[in-house]
Design a protein around this motif. Sequence first.
Motif, PDB file in Angstrom:
ATOM      1  N   LEU A  73     -10.906   2.379  -4.724  1.00  0.00           N
ATOM      2  CA  LEU A  73     -12.096   1.788  -5.322  1.00  0.00           C
ATOM      3  C   LEU A  73     -12.863   0.840  -4.780  1.00  0.00           C
ATOM      4  CD1 LEU A  73     -10.398   1.561  -9.072  1.00  0.00           C
ATOM      5  CD2 LEU A  73     -12.254   3.226  -8.289  1.00  0.00           C
ATOM      6  N   ARG A  74     -12.215  -0.128  -3.994  1.00  0.00           N
ATOM      7  CA  ARG A  74     -12.989  -0.970  -3.246  1.00  0.00           C
ATOM      8  C   ARG A  74     -13.831  -0.329  -2.136  1.00  0.00           C
ATOM      9  NH1 ARG A  74      -8.225  -4.232  -2.988  1.00  0.00           N
ATOM     10  NH2 ARG A  74      -7.958  -3.676  -0.831  1.00  0.00           N
ATOM     11  N   PHE A  75     -13.373   0.443  -1.592  1.00  0.00           N
ATOM     12  CA  PHE A  75     -14.136   1.175  -0.466  1.00  0.00           C
ATOM     13  C   PHE A  75     -15.268   2.099  -1.306  1.00  0.00           C
ATOM     14  CE2 PHE A  75     -14.695   5.099   2.270  1.00  0.00           C
ATOM     15  CZ  PHE A  75     -15.111   4.472   3.290  1.00  0.00           C
ATOM     16  N   ALA A  76     -15.251   2.586  -2.235  1.00  0.00           N
ATOM     17  CA  ALA A  76     -16.178   3.228  -2.841  1.00  0.00           C
ATOM     18  C   ALA A  76     -17.348   2.233  -3.304  1.00  0.00           C
ATOM     19  CB  ALA A  76     -15.509   4.040  -4.168  1.00  0.00           C
ATOM     20  N   ARG A  77     -17.048   1.069  -3.685  1.00  0.00           N
ATOM     21  CA  ARG A  77     -17.937  -0.036  -4.005  1.00  0.00           C
ATOM     22  C   ARG A  77     -18.702  -0.487  -2.631  1.00  0.00           C
ATOM     23  NH1 ARG A  77     -14.770  -4.281  -7.177  1.00  0.00           N
ATOM     24  NH2 ARG A  77     -16.967  -5.165  -7.143  1.00  0.00           N
ATOM     25  N   GLY A  78     -18.369   0.100  -1.368  1.00  0.00           N
ATOM     26  CA  GLY A  78     -18.782  -0.489  -0.314  1.00  0.00           C
ATOM     27  C   GLY A  78     -18.289  -1.751   0.120  1.00  0.00           C
ATOM     28  N   LEU A  79     -17.094  -2.185  -0.263  1.00  0.00           N
ATOM     29  CA  LEU A  79     -16.301  -3.380  -0.095  1.00  0.00           C
ATOM     30  C   LEU A  79     -15.309  -3.279   1.067  1.00  0.00           C
ATOM     31  CD1 LEU A  79     -15.690  -4.946  -3.525  1.00  0.00           C
ATOM     32  CD2 LEU A  79     -17.397  -5.705  -2.022  1.00  0.00           C
ATOM     33  N   PRO A  80     -14.885  -4.169   1.739  1.00  0.00           N
ATOM     34  CA  PRO A  80     -13.808  -3.888   2.942  1.00  0.00           C
ATOM     35  C   PRO A  80     -12.709  -3.237   2.291  1.00  0.00           C
ATOM     36  CG  PRO A  80     -14.840  -6.057   2.900  1.00  0.00           C
ATOM     37  CD  PRO A  80     -15.229  -5.611   1.777  1.00  0.00           C
ATOM     38  N   ALA A  81     -11.991  -2.255   3.034  1.00  0.00           N
ATOM     39  CA  ALA A  81     -10.842  -1.651   2.503  1.00  0.00           C
ATOM     40  C   ALA A  81      -9.953  -1.209   3.915  1.00  0.00           C
ATOM     41  CB  ALA A  81     -11.138  -0.473   1.708  1.00  0.00           C
ATOM     42  N   ASN A  82      -8.824  -0.870   3.603  1.00  0.00           N
ATOM     43  CA  ASN A  82      -7.837  -0.672   4.917  1.00  0.00           C
ATOM     44  C   ASN A  82      -7.508   0.712   5.094  1.00  0.00           C
ATOM     45  OD1 ASN A  82      -6.908  -2.852   6.358  1.00  0.00           O
ATOM     46  ND2 ASN A  82      -6.176  -3.784   4.399  1.00  0.00           N
ATOM     47  N   ASN A  83      -7.515   1.321   6.154  1.00  0.00           N
ATOM     48  CA  ASN A  83      -6.966   2.754   6.491  1.00  0.00           C
ATOM     49  C   ASN A  83      -5.385   2.640   5.858  1.00  0.00           C
ATOM     50  OD1 ASN A  83      -9.202   3.549   8.178  1.00  0.00           O
ATOM     51  ND2 ASN A  83      -8.442   2.245   9.686  1.00  0.00           N
ATOM     52  N   ARG A 214      -2.046   0.459  13.374  1.00  0.00           N
ATOM     53  CA  ARG A 214      -3.392   0.496  13.216  1.00  0.00           C
ATOM     54  C   ARG A 214      -3.885   0.597  11.793  1.00  0.00           C
ATOM     55  NH1 ARG A 214      -5.581   0.461  18.499  1.00  0.00           N
ATOM     56  NH2 ARG A 214      -3.843  -0.107  19.772  1.00  0.00           N
ATOM     57  N   PHE A 215      -2.844   1.298  10.685  1.00  0.00           N
ATOM     58  CA  PHE A 215      -3.152   1.050   9.434  1.00  0.00           C
ATOM     59  C   PHE A 215      -2.669   0.056   8.541  1.00  0.00           C
ATOM     60  CE2 PHE A 215      -2.109   5.422  10.956  1.00  0.00           C
ATOM     61  CZ  PHE A 215      -3.180   6.329  10.437  1.00  0.00           C
ATOM     62  N   GLY A 216      -3.774  -0.444   7.831  1.00  0.00           N
ATOM     63  CA  GLY A 216      -3.595  -1.759   7.078  1.00  0.00           C
ATOM     64  C   GLY A 216      -2.673  -1.532   6.231  1.00  0.00           C
ATOM     65  N   ILE A 217      -2.363  -0.497   5.425  1.00  0.00           N
ATOM     66  CA  ILE A 217      -1.577  -0.010   4.366  1.00  0.00           C
ATOM     67  C   ILE A 217      -0.496   1.059   4.713  1.00  0.00           C
ATOM     68  CG2 ILE A 217      -1.563   0.890   1.889  1.00  0.00           C
ATOM     69  CD1 ILE A 217      -4.157  -0.418   1.717  1.00  0.00           C
ATOM     70  N   TRP A 218       0.929   0.569   4.299  1.00  0.00           N
ATOM     71  CA  TRP A 218       1.798   1.644   4.764  1.00  0.00           C
ATOM     72  C   TRP A 218       2.473   1.878   3.169  1.00  0.00           C
ATOM     73  CZ3 TRP A 218       5.531   0.597   9.356  1.00  0.00           C
ATOM     74  CH2 TRP A 218       4.802   0.869  10.565  1.00  0.00           C
ATOM     75  N   LEU A 219       2.426   3.087   2.815  1.00  0.00           N
ATOM     76  CA  LEU A 219       3.119   3.217   1.602  1.00  0.00           C
ATOM     77  C   LEU A 219       4.286   4.267   1.873  1.00  0.00           C
ATOM     78  CD1 LEU A 219      -0.001   3.810  -0.634  1.00  0.00           C
ATOM     79  CD2 LEU A 219       1.423   1.840  -0.462  1.00  0.00           C
ATOM     80  N   GLY A 220       5.383   3.937   1.306  1.00  0.00           N
ATOM     81  CA  GLY A 220       6.755   4.838   1.620  1.00  0.00           C
ATOM     82  C   GLY A 220       6.758   5.565   0.423  1.00  0.00           C
ATOM     83  N   PHE A 221       7.346   6.935   0.465  1.00  0.00           N
ATOM     84  CA  PHE A 221       7.482   7.492  -0.716  1.00  0.00           C
ATOM     85  C   PHE A 221       9.012   8.201  -0.083  1.00  0.00           C
ATOM     86  CE2 PHE A 221       3.235   7.484  -0.777  1.00  0.00           C
ATOM     87  CZ  PHE A 221       2.710   7.945  -1.713  1.00  0.00           C
ATOM     88  N   HIS A 222       9.968   8.143  -1.503  1.00  0.00           N
ATOM     89  CA  HIS A 222      11.191   8.478  -1.119  1.00  0.00           C
ATOM     90  C   HIS A 222      11.728   9.378  -2.421  1.00  0.00           C
ATOM     91  CE1 HIS A 222      11.226   4.776   1.405  1.00  0.00           C
ATOM     92  NE2 HIS A 222      10.623   4.228   0.306  1.00  0.00           N
ATOM     93  N   ASN A 223      12.954  10.130  -2.279  1.00  0.00           N
ATOM     94  CA  ASN A 223      13.485  11.037  -3.170  1.00  0.00           C
ATOM     95  C   ASN A 223      13.600  10.649  -4.427  1.00  0.00           C
ATOM     96  OD1 ASN A 223      13.444  13.221  -1.078  1.00  0.00           O
ATOM     97  ND2 ASN A 223      15.255  12.489  -0.230  1.00  0.00           N
TER      98      ASN A 223
END
Length: 289
Positions: A73-83, A214-223
Amino acid sequence: MDQPTHDLLARIADALDRLAPPPPPPAEVTAHDAYVWHAERAALEPVDQVSRVPIGLLQGVERQKDILTENTLRFARGLPANNAMLWGARGMGKSSLVKAAHAAANRAFPGSLALIEIHREDIATLPALLDILRGQPRQCLILCDDLSFEREDADYKALKSVLDGGIKGRPDNVLFYATSNRRHLMPRDMIENERSTAIHASEATEEKVSLSDRFGIWLGFHNCDQQTFFAMIEGYAKAFALDVDAETLHAEAVEWSVTRGARSGRVAWQFICDLAGRLGRRIEAGAAP
């Protein structure tokens, strides 16, 4: 120049034009909400209907949903966001979450964000894609699903440069999301082999692992556990008006998961497809996770 020579040269010029046609005009990413990048012809193919599931039906990943949706949502608004890197268990909604977050952003800010899919084998052409997107009047979210690298694969160096380096850098209107079953995008034996054979083991390991950094956001998905699996099943059944009592639904879902040897969002969706088919009910096209 006599007429026969002139005609001959004209025919040769026409033949050369057919063999090497002029480059296509720069692509515009304003008419559709999603595109697929075709590297072999440097073209963006519009996607009329994205195959995705509503974000409210994604269960067991509440924290991941909140973080990625807010970033998008921040990126869609033109604000800074992370890969962002979404990694972990198969079938737990990594790519579904990216597509759902994209849809949520366009609902909040209509027409603000274009989703562009790039295939793993085309990662080396990512700089060319960025050149096309640079200066476009729209925010562009690039998705590479199931991204990973094998031994002797040097494409990761091009990705590193694009994400956080190089003279041009990443355009302000472009964000990169990737999904992977591997946390560091490379097989463990590849990293360990580099460590054991290098003169400076730590430097070799850093070269491989630094791509994930290089990715500012890491999201883990578990069983998921059984209760989360039931929540997925119940959510789908309610959304598609599949009239089955909870006890029967749970019993059949358990049997289905046992035959598949796993519990995940993908297994839940496969069960719902089977159930809907047995009940003679249709499921809306494009709703698959």
